[in-house]
Structure formats: structure tokens, C-alpha cells
Scaffold this active site. Structure first.
Site: not given
Ligand code: ADP
Length: 385
Positions: A7, A14, A167, A228, A270-271, A319-321, A371
Site C-alpha cells: 500500500n 505499508k 473501500h 473529513r 474514535m477512542r 465498526g469492529e471495536n 484488505e
């Protein structure tokens, strides 16, 4: 088969090396392959790593050590923009590389970096097969009424202005996993998939394919994201520029880097926002309200778009956490007969799971995305042909 997944960004690369088991992508085998090694090469453009060629040289040296004598069989590149041309992964040739380069105006930060990564590999490892996997490709099935903006046709024909969506690799993978989890044939599966990471998008799935998605011409449209803004009235932008309050460059930066959770709450992660809200921070609370309300509106809209969804699916970092954020969204979906199982929502797991109540009219799932795995499998599948 040993696949290097790359990536390439403008200042970092990455990478992940994966063992792709034979037939994994063909027969839906649960064997998802092993991650052999992964990492990040940063600060490309600075003194120690002046360019992408040097970064790839560093990476190949690193891999010589980390792979213990094994050699790579292929490279899969994540490419952000495939424009209208690419509707699936492709083997890279010089012509394909030039086509990716020509799409740079649509993704000025991303496509040039991918091209640098591809050329650096071609230079150092010329015999290694390379595959491009596009973020936009999965959304090539959007019907015209979904991808068209209500703008004069010349905007589309002369400037390529239309909704592309992003995505896609994740939405595609998660669609397949969610259908399998529910025991529904993918070809008849209708779903709303919310990929919520630093960037966030929601996709409407009908008959197993994408029929609408919240990101548009660029990844700026749609949901409230880390930095964003998502949807805003375009007049905000034109008026502030016309008045001279912002230059076009400043406005671009404002919308992409200083808005979203960061703009509302001062934090993009988010955390951090969730913790601040717990501590009673009014702006953090507001950010979660705006973001969850926006997503719930999209779920309602896409429920209509797909003619009645069979699942609402959360994936990616948030979404997962972020159980608290999921609960805020699901709490707004009562009109669809959706209920939450609070204990299932709070339970932590790496597996696909259901978080809706027994009595929920529509199941709500958490399905982890991966991904790199999807890119590695797509690469292996093309190279094996
Ligand atoms: P990217 O788009 O960069 O791939 P990710 O999918 O890794 O992003 O998602 C990053 C987001 O996930 C961040 O906002 C981060 O705070 C959030 N996140 C990760 N783990 C948790 C957690 N345990 N609780 C809440 N949010 C989390």
C-alpha cells in the site's frame, strides 16, 4: 504462494507478506493464510529514504532477512483509483501502469504513489508478477442513477465527475463473509455494509453487488470521518472562497484534514472521542451524535435502495471495536424494527458475530475486514491463471 501486499502512499509504504493457501479464493476455504511479516517504511522523501525506489530497496533487504531464504511469488498493489476502466484486479503491464498514472487527476495523492511503487518493483524485481487491486472496482456495478450527480453532462464527459466509491476491496470481502455467516447465497444477498475506519463509507448491496455507496468523486463525500467532513452543502465552500475567507487549498485542507470528528470534537481518533464523551465533554458527545445520526440516515436510505436489507454490517477499526458507537447507530434504527443485544454488542471477539436482539427484524452483524488478505488472494488468483 507467497504474496507481498503493498500500500504505497506519498510518504510511506505499508507492506505485508502473506502465504496464500492453494484454492483459498476459489472454494471459499476457511484457511485465510498466514501473515509471514508486515511493517511500514516511513518518511519517504526525507534524508534516509529519498524516494520510493530507495524505500523498496530497503524493503527487499528487510524481506531477505525476514523471509528466511524464501522468495516472493507475486506482488499485489492496493491502487486507490481505477476510474471507469477497472472493474476488477489486473495483472500489471507497462500499459496498465500508464493507465493508473493517467487516472492520477482523480486521486492526486494516491495513484502517483502506487505508480512509483509499481515501477520500483519492476526495476528491482523485474520477473516478479504484479497485480493491481483497485479501491473503486467493486463499485463499477453502480447503476447510473446512483453514480450520476445532478450536474450538466459535460462535467461527466469532459472531467470524469461522477460518483466512483472507495473501500471496495473491504466492502466486497465483508459482503461475502456476511452472506456466508447468515447462510444466504451471495447472489441473492441484500445488505448495508458500514466500513468505519479513519475513512468511512457505507455501501448498499443488492444481489451481492454494490448498487450505491456514500463516497463519491473522491473519498470526501458521505459519512462523518476522522478528519473529513463527509456531506456538506457545496455552497459553504463556494461562498467562503468567494468571500476570500479561505483559499481553495485551505478549503481542501479544512474539509479533508480538519473536519469530521476532529472538527467537531478536536480529536480524530474514535477512542479519544469516546473517552472524552464519557468524561462529559459536550463537543465529543455532539460529534458522536452527528456521526451516528448521519450513518443511521444512510442505513435507512440504503434499506430503500436495496429493496429491504437482509443485514446491517459493521466493519473496520470503529465498526469492529467501538461498541458504544455501534449502539448509538443501532438505537436510531428502531423504525426498521432493529434491536440491539447489548451484551453481544459489548462482547469482544475477532470473529464475525451477530449483535442484534433475538426479536430484531433485521440482523446486525460485526464482520472483521482484512484488505491485505483480499488483495493477496486476488493477486494469487490472477497469477495462478
Ligand atoms: P484506517 O482507515 O486508517 O485503516 P482503521 O480501520 O484502523 O482505520 O480504524 C481506525 C479507527 O478505529 C480509529 O478512529 C480508532 O480510534 C478506531 N478504533 C480502533 N480500536 C478501537 C477501540 N477499541 N474502540 C474504539 N475505537 C477504536
Amino acid at each position: 504462494m507467497l504474496v507481498l501486499v503493498l500500500n504505497s502512499g506519498s510518504s510511506s509504504i505499508k507492506y505485508q507478506v502473506r502465504e496464500v493457501p492453494d484454492g483459498a479464493s476459489v472454494d471459499g476455504s476457511p484457511d485465510t493464510g498466514e501473515v509471514i511479516t508486515s511493517g511500514l517504511i516511513e518518511r519517504i522523501g526525507q534524508a534516509e529514504v529519498p524516494d520510493h525506489q530507495r524505500a523498496l530497496d530497503l524493503l527487499t533487504h528487510r524481506l531477505d532477512d525476514e523471509l528466511g531464504g524464501r522468495t516472493l511469488d507475486a506482488v499485489g498493489h492496493r491502487v486507490v483509483h481505477g476510474g471507469e476502466r477497472f472493474s476488477g484486479p489486473v495483472r500489471i503491464t507497462n500499459e496498465i501502469t500508464r493507465a493508473i498514472e493517467r487516472l492520477s487527476p482523480l486521486a492526486p495523492l494516491h495513484n502517483p504513489a502506487a505508480v512509483l511503487g509499481i515501477r520500483a518493483i519492476s526495476h528491482s524485481l523485474p520477473d516478479l508478477p504484479q497485480v493491481a487491486v483497485f479501491d473503486t472496482a467493486f463499485h463499477r456495478t453502480l447503476p447510473e442513477h446512483a453514480w450520476r450527480y445532478a450536474l450538466p453532462d459535460s462535467l461527466y464527459t469532459e472531467h470524469g465527475v461522477r460518483r466512483y466509491g472507495f473501500h471496495g476491496t473491504s466492502h466486497d470481502l465483508v459482503t461475502g463473509e456476511a452472506a456466508a455467516f447468515l447462510g444466504i447465497e451471495r447472489s441473492s444477498f441484500a445488505a448495508v455494509i458500514a466500513h468505519l475506519g479513519n475513512g468511512a463509507s457505507v455501501t448498499a448491496i443488492k444481489d451481492g453487488v454494490s448498487v450505491d455507496t456514500s463516497m463519491g468523486y473522491t473519498p470526501l463525500e458521505g459519512l462523518v470521518m476522522g478528519t473529513r467532513s463527509g456531506d456538506v452543502d457545496p455552497s459553504v465552500i463556494t461562498q467562503l472562497i468567494v468571500r476570500g475567507t479561505y483559499t481553495a487549498e485551505q478549503m481542501d485542507r479544512l474539509l479533508n484534514k480538519e473536519s469530521g470528528l476532529k472538527g467537531l470534537a478536536g480529536e480524530s481518533d474514535m477512542r479519544a472521542v469516546a473517552e472524552a464523551a464519557e468524561d462529559g465533554d459536550r463537543y465529543a458527545e455532539l460529534a458522536l451524535d452527528v456521526a451516528s445520526y448521519r450513518l443511521a440516515k444512510y442505513v435507512g436510505a440504503y434499506h430503500v435502495a436495496v429493496g429491504g436489507t437482509q443485514a446491517v454490517v459493521f466493519t473496520a477499526g470503529i465498526g469492529e471495536n467501538a461498541a458504544g458507537f455501534r449502539a448509538r447507530v443501532v438505537d436510531r434504527l428502531g423504525a426498521l424494527g432493529i434491536t440491539l443485544d447489548a451484551a453481544a454488542n459489548e462482547a469482544r471477539s475477532r470473529d464475525a458475530r451477530r449483535i442484534s436482539g433475538e426479536d430484531s427484524a433485521i440482523p446486525v452483524l460485526v464482520v472483521p475486514t482484512d484488505e491485505e488478505r483480499a488483495i493477496a488472494e486476488a493477486t494469487a488468483a490472477l497469477v495462478r491463471i
